[in-house]
Write a protein that holds these residues in place. Structure first.
Motif, mmCIF file in Angstrom:
data_model
loop_
_atom_site.group_PDB
_atom_site.id
_atom_site.type_symbol
_atom_site.label_atom_id
_atom_site.label_comp_id
_atom_site.label_asym_id
_atom_site.label_seq_id
_atom_site.Cartn_x
_atom_site.Cartn_y
_atom_site.Cartn_z
ATOM 1 N N ASP A 184 -8.084 -58.727 63.062
ATOM 2 C CA ASP A 184 -8.101 -58.973 61.431
ATOM 3 C C ASP A 184 -8.411 -60.636 61.222
ATOM 4 O OD1 ASP A 184 -6.574 -56.507 60.378
ATOM 5 O OD2 ASP A 184 -5.098 -57.323 62.028
ATOM 6 N N ALA A 226 -2.205 -62.313 55.707
ATOM 7 C CA ALA A 226 -1.123 -62.077 56.692
ATOM 8 C C ALA A 226 0.274 -61.739 56.314
ATOM 9 C CB ALA A 226 -1.333 -63.131 57.996
ATOM 10 N N GLU A 229 0.194 -58.286 54.344
ATOM 11 C CA GLU A 229 -0.042 -57.138 55.200
ATOM 12 C C GLU A 229 0.681 -57.174 56.566
ATOM 13 O OE1 GLU A 229 -4.199 -56.400 55.198
ATOM 14 O OE2 GLU A 229 -4.548 -57.005 52.904
ATOM 15 N N LEU A 231 0.480 -59.094 59.084
ATOM 16 C CA LEU A 231 -0.794 -59.409 60.358
ATOM 17 C C LEU A 231 -0.105 -60.549 61.052
ATOM 18 C CD1 LEU A 231 -3.997 -58.938 58.125
ATOM 19 C CD2 LEU A 231 -2.725 -57.304 59.514
ATOM 20 N N SER A 233 -2.373 -61.653 64.104
ATOM 21 C CA SER A 233 -3.546 -62.017 64.943
ATOM 22 C C SER A 233 -3.913 -63.525 64.783
ATOM 23 C CB SER A 233 -4.570 -60.934 64.686
ATOM 24 O OG SER A 233 -5.089 -60.982 63.305
#
Length: 418
Positions: A184, A226, A229, A231, A233
């Motif tokens: 991502d 991030a 959602e 996230l 990464s």
């Protein structure tokens, strides 16, 4: 170029003779359900370029079409596509963003693109002349033995056309992003960094300052995505902007770029690694530590000390890029960008001989595992990156490997000079 453009436009409007209807599927899937105002620019351009590339559009025409369509989109009142406020109710007031329903607003963008193509098919505007010195780029990427491919790369020789810049200074942008913990952050950086860079006021006067600001802004933008959602990464990255006779490189983490001049490697940068003394000191001054667990890691987690993303380890893993700028004299051979999957097993000093060997080997078939976006091609220089990736794999690299060579003069000349 004009005849090629007309031929493509004829084919394109045959496939898309009218606007997409509300229930028509999008020709390219959007990467997210929601998109912020800042993200709309980069995401729209990315989707448009992917659509046109898949249909064989000339690169210059693709950039001009996308730029024209986006300009029209941004003039519209898009408030009807806002995400309802209740969808953002869990956010703090100061963190609230204006978000759009991505699929709906991108449908409008695609319809703008179709409308521009229909108009240009009838009356093609005067296209800018091609660059007097187009730069050949050889790029190759493989997943290798890893379970997932987390590298991304960007080749944008049409920087000015894509952003409507008309100041007479040629620009080209190249970048490699090496993701970890998912793709991502790398995908986000590949979509947005050059767009953010194009908006920096300092770009025309001080590309290094513009790059630093663009990296930081992209990191902050990804923080919002991030959070929305969930996230986790991160991504290292190295990017090069060639602006007139000036080359600027910017980097976060251990992806690297080197310049080769008259057959000799020229150091452009010092990659960010936790064990680098100044990085170690910076992390410890913040209250963190580096520990050895097979390799040096920040607080026992990531093996890079700077990256986009990795918000669970900010500020120890910094989002502040470093930059360097050199003036091109005309004696430069090429600049090479690659991720650590290459540089962990290949020393920069070995690159000139490896490239020369690759130039001397022509006509070989493609290797399995090619994940580059480039079509099959032949000719001196086109497959050199593939040779370098193959060498890194043979030397024991098990990581994703991406190698990009941007030739600053015709590769045939490099064979003659040696």
């Amino acid at each position: 170029m004009e005849e090629e453009a007309r031929c493509f436009l004829r084919r394109f409007v045959e496939e898309f003779p009218a606007a997409l209807k509300e229930d028509d599927p999008l020709p390219v899937n959007t990467p997210s359900h929601q998109v912020s105002v800042e993200e709309l620019h980069g995401e729209s351009l990315e989707l448009g370029l992917r659509l046109l590339a898949a249909r064989g559009a000339p690169l210059g025409l693709s950039a001009l079409l996308c730029q024209a369509a986006l300009s029209q989109l941004l003039k519209d009142d898009l408030s009807a596509f806002h995400v309802p406020c209740e969808a953002e109710s869990d956010q703090e007031e100061e963190d609230k963003l204006v978000l759009f329903q991505s699929e709906v607003v991108q449908r409008l963008f695609f319809n703008k693109l179709i409308a521009v193509a229909l108009s240009w098919q009838q009356d093609l505007p005067l296209c800018p002349p091609p660059s007097p010195r187009p730069l050949l780029c050889s790029v190759h990427a493989i997943k290798n033995t890893r379970r997932k491919m987390e590298d991304k790369h960007v080749v944008l020789a049409e920087f000015n056309e894509l952003f409507g810049t008309q100041d007479g200074v040629e620009r080209a942008y190249y970048a490699v992003f090496d993701g970890h913990g998912g793709v991502d952050a790398a995908s986000y950086s590949a979509t947005h960094l050059h767009v953010v860079l194009s908006k920096e006021e300092m770009l025309h006067r001080d590309a290094a300052t513009a790059f630093k600001s663009a990296f930081k802004r992209t990191d902050n933008m990804f923080r919002g995505k991030a959070k929305r959602e969930h996230l986790r990464s991160g991504s290292t990255g190295v990017a090069v902007l060639i602006q007139g006779q000036e080359l600027t490189v910017a980097w976060l983490g251990d992806s690297q770029a080197i310049l080769v001049r008259k057959g000799q490697a020229v150091t452009l940068m010092d990659p960010h690694k936790p064990e680098r003394e100044d990085e170690k000191q910076r992390i410890e001054d913040l209250g963190g530590c580096i520990t050895y667990m097979g390799c040096w890691r920040v607080n026992g987690t990531y093996s890079v000390s700077r990256a986009i993303g990795d918000f669970d380890q900010k500020p120890y893993v910094s989002g502040e890029a470093d930059c360097s700028t050199i003036q091109l004299s005309g004696e430069e051979d090429y600049v090479l960008l690659a991720c650590d999957g290459f540089f962990d097993v290949v020393k920069p000093s070995e690159v000139p001989d490896l490239v020369l060997k690759g130039l001397q080997q022509t006509g070989d078939s493609e290797e399995a595992g090619d994940l580059s976006s480039e079509p099959p091609v032949s000719g001196v220089g086109q497959r050199v990156a593939q040779k370098l990736v193959g060498h890194a794999k043979a030397e024991g690299s098990s990581d994703n490997i991406t190698v990009m060579l941007v030739f600053l003069r015709p590769p045939e000349q490099l064979l003659v000079q040696r």
